[in-house]
Write a protein that holds these residues in place. Structure first.
Motif, PDB file in Angstrom:
ATOM      1  N   TYR A  20      -8.513   3.532  -2.413  1.00 14.13           N
ATOM      2  CA  TYR A  20      -9.538   3.975  -1.469  1.00 14.13           C
ATOM      3  C   TYR A  20      -8.954   5.126  -0.663  1.00 14.13           C
ATOM      4  N   ASN A  21      -9.819   5.868  -0.007  1.00 17.78           N
ATOM      5  CA  ASN A  21      -9.380   6.952   0.861  1.00 17.78           C
ATOM      6  C   ASN A  21      -9.463   6.498   2.312  1.00 17.78           C
ATOM      7  N   ASP A  22      -8.439   6.836   3.089  1.00 17.80           N
ATOM      8  CA  ASP A  22      -8.525   6.629   4.526  1.00 17.80           C
ATOM      9  C   ASP A  22      -8.759   7.991   5.179  1.00 17.80           C
ATOM     10  N   GLU A  73       0.837  -1.196   0.000  1.00 20.00           N
ATOM     11  CA  GLU A  73       0.000   0.000   0.000  1.00 20.00           C
ATOM     12  C   GLU A  73       0.872   1.247   0.000  1.00 20.00           C
ATOM     13  N   VAL A  74       0.525   2.177  -0.871  1.00 14.29           N
ATOM     14  CA  VAL A  74       1.181   3.477  -0.925  1.00 14.29           C
ATOM     15  C   VAL A  74       0.137   4.496  -0.476  1.00 14.29           C
ATOM     16  N   LYS A  75       0.430   5.166   0.645  1.00 16.65           N
ATOM     17  CA  LYS A  75      -0.519   6.084   1.261  1.00 16.65           C
ATOM     18  C   LYS A  75       0.082   7.485   1.317  1.00 16.65           C
ATOM     19  N   ASP A  76      -0.778   8.491   1.217  1.00 14.02           N
ATOM     20  CA  ASP A  76      -0.333   9.866   1.422  1.00 14.02           C
ATOM     21  C   ASP A  76      -1.284  10.559   2.393  1.00 14.02           C
ATOM     22  N   ASN A  77      -0.949  11.767   2.772  1.00 13.53           N
ATOM     23  CA  ASN A  77      -1.810  12.534   3.668  1.00 13.53           C
ATOM     24  C   ASN A  77      -2.290  13.830   3.001  1.00 13.53           C
ATOM     25  N   ALA A  78      -2.669  13.707   1.735  1.00 12.76           N
ATOM     26  CA  ALA A  78      -3.086  14.870   0.949  1.00 12.76           C
ATOM     27  C   ALA A  78      -4.603  15.022   0.843  1.00 12.76           C
ATOM     28  N   GLY A  79      -5.353  14.280   1.626  1.00 10.74           N
ATOM     29  CA  GLY A  79      -6.801  14.475   1.639  1.00 10.74           C
ATOM     30  C   GLY A  79      -7.603  13.487   0.816  1.00 10.74           C
ATOM     31  N   GLY A  80      -6.972  12.700  -0.019  1.00 10.62           N
ATOM     32  CA  GLY A  80      -7.685  11.675  -0.768  1.00 10.62           C
ATOM     33  C   GLY A  80      -8.126  12.079  -2.159  1.00 10.62           C
ATOM     34  N   VAL A  81      -8.662  11.107  -2.868  1.00  7.82           N
ATOM     35  CA  VAL A  81      -9.164  11.290  -4.232  1.00  7.82           C
ATOM     36  C   VAL A  81     -10.617  11.752  -4.143  1.00  7.82           C
ATOM     37  N   ASP A  82     -10.940  12.796  -4.867  1.00  2.99           N
ATOM     38  CA  ASP A  82     -12.304  13.323  -4.894  1.00  2.99           C
ATOM     39  C   ASP A  82     -13.271  12.245  -5.358  1.00  2.99           C
TER      40      ASP A  82
END
Length: 112
Positions: free
Chosen positions: A97-99, A46-55
């Motif tokens: 998916y968005n977390d 899993e590659v995760k970021d903290n940019a707010g997610g995909v609209d």
């Protein structure tokens, strides 16, 4: 036992996309997290970021060929499309998916 160059290319694409969105949204404490683990006879990355997610409005389009949220100079809309094709060729999957912090791109590959 997989194609290491293809997996590297996919991971680089996911990391670069995360980096781009972190910069674009001017996230103050940007973070990209990569997790790898085994579950139910699958290798999961899993590659995760903290940019707010995909609209949610575009979520169903992000893996389509030529779909991009970037300007013409910075994006062709082929990165996620090609990444998904490469994973599917080795009987794996690439999903998103968005977390609670941002986007999560999940690669699943069957273990031998």
């Amino acid at each position: 036992l997989i194609y290491p160059n293809e997996l590297k290319q996919i991971l680089l694409n996911l990391i670069k996309n995360a980096q781009d969105v972190l910069v674009e949204r001017e996230i103050k404490n940007p973070r990209i997290q990569i997790e790898a683990f085994s579950k139910n006879n699958k290798c999961i990355i899993e590659v995760k970021d903290n940019a707010g997610g995909v609209d949610e409005k575009i979520k169903d389009k992000i893996f389509e060929a030529y779909f991009t949220t970037k300007d013409i100079k910075n994006g062709t809309g082929l990165g996620l499309y090609m990444s998904r094709l490469l994973i599917q060729r080795i009987d794996g999957s690439l999903t998103q998916y968005n977390d609670n912090e941002g986007a999560v791109f999940r690669i699943e590959i069957k273990e031998n």
